[in-house]
Design a protein around this motif. Structure first.
Motif, PDB file in Angstrom:
ATOM      1  N   ALA A 260       0.858  -1.023  -0.279  1.00 59.34           N
ATOM      2  CA  ALA A 260      -0.299   0.078   0.195  1.00 59.34           C
ATOM      3  C   ALA A 260       1.198   1.370   0.081  1.00 59.34           C
ATOM      4  O   ALA A 260       0.993   2.143  -0.444  1.00 59.34           O
ATOM      5  CB  ALA A 260      -1.105  -0.109   1.063  1.00 59.34           C
ATOM      6  N   LEU A 261       1.856   0.821   0.729  1.00 55.51           N
ATOM      7  CA  LEU A 261       2.614   2.266   1.054  1.00 55.51           C
ATOM      8  C   LEU A 261       3.847   2.436   0.106  1.00 55.51           C
ATOM      9  O   LEU A 261       3.870   3.249  -1.001  1.00 55.51           O
ATOM     10  CB  LEU A 261       3.806   2.160   1.677  1.00 55.51           C
ATOM     11  CG  LEU A 261       2.603   2.176   3.619  1.00 55.51           C
ATOM     12  CD1 LEU A 261       4.688   1.918   4.493  1.00 55.51           C
ATOM     13  CD2 LEU A 261       2.557   4.039   3.726  1.00 55.51           C
ATOM     14  N   ILE A 262       4.388   1.340  -1.224  1.00 58.15           N
ATOM     15  CA  ILE A 262       4.240   1.980  -2.497  1.00 58.15           C
ATOM     16  C   ILE A 262       4.019   2.065  -3.597  1.00 58.15           C
ATOM     17  O   ILE A 262       3.758   2.848  -4.453  1.00 58.15           O
ATOM     18  CB  ILE A 262       5.152  -0.007  -3.430  1.00 58.15           C
ATOM     19  CG1 ILE A 262       6.219  -0.227  -2.218  1.00 58.15           C
ATOM     20  CG2 ILE A 262       4.995   0.297  -4.089  1.00 58.15           C
ATOM     21  CD1 ILE A 262       6.793  -1.725  -2.510  1.00 58.15           C
ATOM     22  N   ALA A 263       2.306   1.246  -3.380  1.00 58.70           N
ATOM     23  CA  ALA A 263       1.072   2.391  -3.866  1.00 58.70           C
ATOM     24  C   ALA A 263       1.296   4.177  -3.823  1.00 58.70           C
ATOM     25  O   ALA A 263       1.457   5.226  -5.214  1.00 58.70           O
ATOM     26  CB  ALA A 263       0.480   2.267  -4.039  1.00 58.70           C
ATOM     27  N   PHE A 264       1.526   4.721  -3.082  1.00 56.00           N
ATOM     28  CA  PHE A 264       1.006   5.683  -2.357  1.00 56.00           C
ATOM     29  C   PHE A 264       2.343   6.721  -2.974  1.00 56.00           C
ATOM     30  O   PHE A 264       2.132   7.468  -3.560  1.00 56.00           O
ATOM     31  CB  PHE A 264       1.134   5.399  -1.441  1.00 56.00           C
ATOM     32  CG  PHE A 264      -0.189   5.921  -0.247  1.00 56.00           C
ATOM     33  CD1 PHE A 264      -1.055   7.229  -0.295  1.00 56.00           C
ATOM     34  CD2 PHE A 264      -1.129   5.267  -0.503  1.00 56.00           C
ATOM     35  CE1 PHE A 264      -2.623   6.800   0.151  1.00 56.00           C
ATOM     36  CE2 PHE A 264      -2.966   5.078   0.055  1.00 56.00           C
ATOM     37  CZ  PHE A 264      -2.948   6.221   0.497  1.00 56.00           C
TER      38      PHE A 264
END
Length: 403
Positions: A260-264
């Motif tokens: 999820a943090l990679i997506a952000f």
């Protein structure tokens, strides 16, 4: 409007000729909150687009979906249609009727939560018994319970207004029923719904003007209770550890949050473009449900996430303004119901956004009006209809019209 008035010579007494005089008329007043309606439409429309974008890889690869890329799009569209129909019907129900039946609706919700735990009736998915199979769709009672708790707490607060400063008579009955509901939710287990329903109940009591000493005691007791729930549950402890440092085990307990943090991070300011997400390609679990915001962040960037937060902020703001208007008119149940809906949707959205951003531990909560899911979406639409109905009745009462 144009009116004809006689005109003539005052001194000679000559006949007056008609002269056109323009008079202004007030524009018709709105029957409901148009801004709130547009906010709801924007959330539903954005959710439909993003669920389709986030679910295409999963739909194309699944046997049960028939390898159809539009599988989730069609189902989500059908849920929106059912939700809108349910909302239209709920809007026709007077608020007084919701108040009268609030205890019975709450009791029905408790019965549904019990049925979920009965072997052979409740349906188990991913180790949790949260659904009742209705053959065509699955019903999630905890979603219904959120609305029922709002209505019941509003009704309870109004009924106990005269003894609201008494701990035993006012607070303990509500505490007892919340313990019952909380216990049933933890047996499923559904920690996310438990947190939301607890926040709704406490928020409603606070808005109802209950004794502040009770809340000070709760502020001391709740952290201890939550710590105990986490300590005696290994999977909850793993979630907390994974939330604190997801990169320590990016392929284990920190897998969801790390992706999820990679997506952000990939989304930056304006995103990679609609449909261009890489994380939805089987890297990010539950991309079209719990972690839909991460896909929005990757494809639409900070601008898209800010728009989502702004829409929810407007929704909560209008809920409290509608509630304040109802309180000014002396409609206490309507005021608490409107503000309770604002507390519910605001808290759930805040938790989901916090989970996606890595500032809260992972919970199984969807983003209201946006994430894929039949029960949640339909109940959200009904709650929105109740909120619009409160505003509609407020406007009629303010004009001296019957509701």
């Amino acid at each position: 409007m144009v009116a004809l008035t006689p005109a003539g010579d005052m001194q000679t007494g000559a006949p007056r000729r008609p002269v056109a005089v323009k008079t202004r008329t007030r524009p018709p007043q709105a029957q409901f909150d148009e801004l709130l309606l547009w906010v709801l439409i924007a959330l539903l429309a954005l959710g439909l687009v993003m669920v389709y974008s986030a679910s295409i890889p999963t739909a194309e690869a699944g046997k049960y979906t028939g390898f159809q890329p539009a599988y989730y799009l069609l189902r989500h569209g059908a849920y929106i249609a059912i939700g809108l129909l349910a909302g239209v019907l709920a809007f026709q129900v007077p608020v007084q009727l919701w108040q009268s039946y609030a205890p019975y609706l709450f009791l029905a919700g408790v019965v549904l939560l019990v049925l979920v735990l009965v072997p052979g009736i409740g349906r188990e998915v991913n180790g949790s018994n949260r659904w009742l199979s209705l053959y065509i769709i699955n019903l999630q009672p905890s979603e219904l319970m959120k609305l029922f708790v709002v209505l019941y707490a509003a009704s309870y607060t109004v009924r106990k207004a005269k003894v609201k400063d008494t701990f035993v008579k006012a607070f303990m009955p509500m505490f007892a029923v919340m313990v019952l509901v909380g216990g049933l939710l933890l047996l499923e287990p559904d920690m996310g719904a438990f947190v939301v329903i607890l926040a709704i109940a406490l928020g409603m009591l606070w808005l109802g003007g209950y004794n502040i000493k009770v809340f000070l005691a709760l502020l001391l007791a709740l952290p201890v209770a939550f710590a105990a729930l986490i300590y005696f549950s290994p999977y909850r402890m793993q979630r907390i550890v994974g939330f604190m440092d997801p990169w320590s085990d990016p392929f284990g307990k920190g897998y969801q949050l790390s992706h999820a943090l990679i997506a952000f991070g990939r989304g930056e300011w304006f995103g990679v473009g609609l449909g261009g997400s890489v994380e939805k390609l089987f890297y990010l679990p539950e991309a079209h449900t719990d972690f839909l915001l991460a896909v929005i962040a990757e494809e639409l960037g900070l601008v898209g996430v800010t728009a989502v937060i702004a829409l929810f902020a407007l929704l909560v703001l209008r809920s409290f303004q509608i509630g304040r208007h109802a309180a000014f008119l002396g409609r206490n149940f309507s005021a608490l119901a409107a503000q309770g809906i604002g507390v519910w949707l605001g808290i759930q959205a805040m938790i989901n956004i916090g989970v996606n951003m890595g500032v809260l531990p992972t919970k199984g909560l969807t983003l209201p009006f946006l994430s894929f899911g039949g029960s949640g979406l339909v109940v959200n639409c009904i709650a929105a209809a109740v909120l619009l109905r409160v505003d509609y009745e407020n406007r009629r009462v303010a004009r001296g019209l019957p509701v």
